[in-house]
Scaffold this motif. Structure first.
Motif, PDB file in Angstrom:
ATOM      1  N   SER A   1       0.607  -4.304   5.184  1.00  9.84           N
ATOM      2  CA  SER A   1      -0.507  -3.390   5.418  1.00  9.84           C
ATOM      3  C   SER A   1      -0.729  -2.547   4.159  1.00  9.84           C
ATOM      4  O   SER A   1       0.122  -2.495   3.274  1.00  9.84           O
ATOM      5  CB  SER A   1      -0.227  -2.498   6.633  1.00  9.84           C
ATOM      6  N   ALA A   2      -1.864  -1.869   4.073  1.00  3.51           N
ATOM      7  CA  ALA A   2      -2.241  -1.113   2.872  1.00  3.51           C
ATOM      8  C   ALA A   2      -1.216  -0.036   2.507  1.00  3.51           C
ATOM      9  O   ALA A   2      -0.984   0.219   1.332  1.00  3.51           O
ATOM     10  CB  ALA A   2      -3.609  -0.490   3.067  1.00  3.51           C
ATOM     11  N   ASN A   3      -0.575   0.586   3.528  1.00  2.30           N
ATOM     12  CA  ASN A   3       0.376   1.655   3.200  1.00  2.30           C
ATOM     13  C   ASN A   3       1.708   1.107   2.690  1.00  2.30           C
ATOM     14  O   ASN A   3       2.550   1.857   2.237  1.00  2.30           O
ATOM     15  CB  ASN A   3       0.603   2.579   4.398  1.00  2.30           C
ATOM     16  N   GLU A   4       1.924  -0.208   2.731  1.00  3.29           N
ATOM     17  CA  GLU A   4       3.155  -0.812   2.226  1.00  3.29           C
ATOM     18  C   GLU A   4       3.012  -1.281   0.782  1.00  3.29           C
ATOM     19  O   GLU A   4       3.983  -1.668   0.163  1.00  3.29           O
ATOM     20  CB  GLU A   4       3.567  -2.011   3.093  1.00  3.29           C
ATOM     21  N   ILE A   5       1.812  -1.262   0.234  1.00  2.00           N
ATOM     22  CA  ILE A   5       1.577  -1.764  -1.117  1.00  2.00           C
ATOM     23  C   ILE A   5       1.579  -0.602  -2.099  1.00  2.00           C
ATOM     24  O   ILE A   5       0.912   0.415  -1.884  1.00  2.00           O
ATOM     25  CB  ILE A   5       0.220  -2.504  -1.189  1.00  2.00           C
ATOM     26  N   SER A   6       2.316  -0.785  -3.187  1.00  2.00           N
ATOM     27  CA  SER A   6       2.353   0.262  -4.207  1.00  2.00           C
ATOM     28  C   SER A   6       0.992   0.350  -4.884  1.00  2.00           C
ATOM     29  O   SER A   6       0.289  -0.655  -5.011  1.00  2.00           O
ATOM     30  CB  SER A   6       3.438  -0.034  -5.240  1.00  2.00           C
ATOM     31  N   PRO A   7       0.595   1.551  -5.349  1.00  2.00           N
ATOM     32  CA  PRO A   7      -0.711   1.697  -6.020  1.00  2.00           C
ATOM     33  C   PRO A   7      -0.836   0.801  -7.252  1.00  2.00           C
ATOM     34  O   PRO A   7      -1.908   0.277  -7.528  1.00  2.00           O
ATOM     35  CB  PRO A   7      -0.759   3.175  -6.400  1.00  2.00           C
ATOM     36  N   GLU A   8       0.282   0.594  -7.983  1.00  2.00           N
ATOM     37  CA  GLU A   8       0.247  -0.254  -9.180  1.00  2.00           C
ATOM     38  C   GLU A   8      -0.058  -1.709  -8.789  1.00  2.00           C
ATOM     39  O   GLU A   8      -0.900  -2.382  -9.408  1.00  2.00           O
ATOM     40  CB  GLU A   8       1.586  -0.218  -9.933  1.00  2.00           C
ATOM     41  N   ALA A   9       0.628  -2.195  -7.741  1.00  2.00           N
ATOM     42  CA  ALA A   9       0.426  -3.577  -7.293  1.00  2.00           C
ATOM     43  C   ALA A   9      -0.988  -3.754  -6.757  1.00  2.00           C
ATOM     44  O   ALA A   9      -1.635  -4.778  -6.987  1.00  2.00           O
ATOM     45  CB  ALA A   9       1.457  -3.954  -6.233  1.00  2.00           C
TER      46      ALA A   9
END
Length: 195
Positions: free
Chosen positions: A118-126
């Motif tokens: 989900s979106a909250n599991e992805i780092s901003p850099e990735a």
């Protein structure tokens, strides 16, 4: 009702005269049209005599001639046993259909696709890297996927705008480098972002 000798003789006589099975059944009484047809076939009377039929057909000149029966289809070849292997040197090649476009060979993927985070599991850099990569993506369809193309789905599969990334995959993974960074993250990094 039983087929007595007298009834069989009436049947043979009427059939020879060209009477229909319904007319014969009505004359005999207590028997159906189908029973008459069955008895005719069991007696081997299916070929009518032409003299009686021609004499009956003359007064009815307005009746259209009967259509010739369709030729019997050729018998189907017997199936080859599963254990018999075809000789590729002698087997004829199947001619391609000219009105069908050539299809690319479908190569199954080596690994099942993992669930997307989900979106909250992805780092901003990735996430930023994925957004940049998706601008350069090949945007291929399901039928164009191979084991060398990134299988990351983009969009809603129910719409025409759905596609797969299609960039070269990272060795041993089903996705390109950017999508691997999103799909395969260490558990500790995921736990830290949820907090």
């Amino acid at each position: 009702m039983s087929w007595t000798d007298d009834r069989v003789e009436i049947l043979k006589k009427m059939w020879g005269e060209g009477q229909s099975a319904s007319q014969i059944a009505k004359e005999l009484g207590g028997v159906t049209r189908n029973a008459v047809i069955g008895k005719v076939h069991r007696l081997g009377l299916s070929n009518r005599t032409t003299a009686g039929a021609a004499a009956k057909a003359e007064p009815k000149a307005k009746v259209a001639p009967k259509a010739k029966p369709a030729p019997k289809p050729s018998p189907e070849p017997t199936p080859t046993p599963a254990s018999a292997k075809p000789d590729l040197k002698t087997e004829p090649a199947i001619a391609p259909q000219h009105n069908m476009p050539a299809r690319k060979q479908i190569i199954p993927a080596g690994q099942p696709l993992p669930p997307q985070p989900s979106a909250n599991e992805i780092s901003p850099e990735a996430l930023a890297k994925v957004n940049e990569i998706e601008k350069k993506a090949k945007k291929i369809s399901l039928m164009e996927l191979t084991e060398r193309t990134c299988k990351w789905p983009v969009g809603d599969p129910a719409t025409e705008d759905f596609w797969f990334c299609g960039l070269p995959v990272k060795t041993g993974k089903p996705y390109c480098e950017a999508h691997v960074g999103v799909a395969f993250q260490p558990m500790s990094a995921r736990r830290d972002r949820r907090r």
